[in-house]
Motif scaffolding. Structure first.
Motif: not given
Length: 300
Positions: A93-107
């Motif tokens: 439940p406490q997990a934070v997710v970082l989107t280390l990806q190409n593109g602008v809309d992944n998050a």
């Protein structure tokens, strides 16, 4: 901190390796050939000041994220939703997710799959390569930009302590578009020519072609109400200086006969331009050429 890396390719292994080298409990989730090598020998991190095996956990299964405080989400943009659904049953439940990806809309796309978790958009500037099973080589740069959130300061502190340059920005969308612009300028040209950035930029009429692509990206961003930084051409030229030996991720995918992320790079600009009434002929040509080559390789 307990950290998991979903999609432990070159980018994921580099940042996971840096965090593991700093003493964090890191689990890499990746392809079998890398996982087997890492389980046997550790992750070989080949970076300035470090060229040694790093002891991390490695698995091919998404359950490796179980109990993680921080997840580095490093899958291809084409796999954002499917990989997010794989993670969902195991995320704390406490997990934070970082989107280390190409593109602008992944998050945004990932947040829709993980509505009860904190997803932070992330911009990545790093040149890395998997040069062998379980062996990641750093070619240049390495900084991150993340969006603001209640956990951003803690995440940034952990990464800085591991030797990663990181900023928290209140204009992360602008930063994502700046990175998209760089990818649109370099990735397809590097892929179609199989040429690293340092040599690519000095090719015949290449700088003019890059400027055309850049101006279209800037026009689309402006029409979308996105604020990007000044002097983007200086930033474009700097990439060739700071990452001279780097082949684009699209070039690496093309060389291996894999589908690329071009739909989320030049393809995104073409679609957004059409939506906003902004012509994008240079991006359209590069997008079409990469798609033709992908189809040719898949049918070979």
């Amino acid at each position: 901190m307990k950290i998991a890396v979903m999609g432990a390719g070159a980018v994921g292994c580099y940042y996971g390796g840096m965090l593991g080298h700093a003493g964090h409990d890191v689990t890499l989730i990746g392809r079998p050939q890398h996982v087997e090598a890492i389980q046997r020998d550790g992750l070989r991190l080949d970076a300035p000041g470090v060229d040694a095996p790093v002891r991390v956990t490695a698995t091919t299964d998404a359950s490796g994220v179980r109990g993680a405080d921080l997840v580095l989400f490093c899958v291809k943009s084409t796999a954002t939703e499917s990989a997010g659904r794989e993670l969902l049953p195991f995320l704390a439940p406490q997990a934070v997710v970082l989107t280390l990806q190409n593109g602008v809309d992944n998050a945004d796309r990932l947040q829709a799959v993980l509505p009860d978790h904190q997803v932070i958009p992330t911009v990545v500037y790093v040149a890395t390569e998997m040069v062998g099973p379980g062996h990641v080589k750093h070619h240049g740069r390495g900084e991150l930009v993340i969006g603001p959130s209640p956990r951003s300061a803690d995440v940034a502190a952990a990464l800085r302590a591991a030797g990663v340059q990181i900023d928290v920005s209140d204009n992360v969308l602008g930063a994502l578009w700046e990175k998209l612009l760089m990818n649109c300028v370099y990735n397809a040209l590097s892929a179609l020519s199989q040429t690293p950035y340092g040599r690519l930029i000095d090719g015949v009429e290449v700088r003019g072609a890059m400027r055309d692509v850049m101006e279209e990206c800037l026009a689309v961003a402006a029409a979308a109400g996105v604020r990007v930084g000044p002097s983007m051409w200086n930033a474009v030229e700097r990439i060739a200086v700071t990452m001279p030996t780097q082949l684009s991720s699209t070039a690496q995918d093309m060389a291996r006969g894999r589908p690329s992320e071009i739909d989320h790079l030049n393809g995104h600009v073409v679609r957004k331009g059409a939506e906003l009434g902004v012509p994008t002929p240079a991006n359209r040509v590069l997008y079409a050429l990469v798609k033709i080559n992908e189809a040719r390789m898949q049918n070979a």
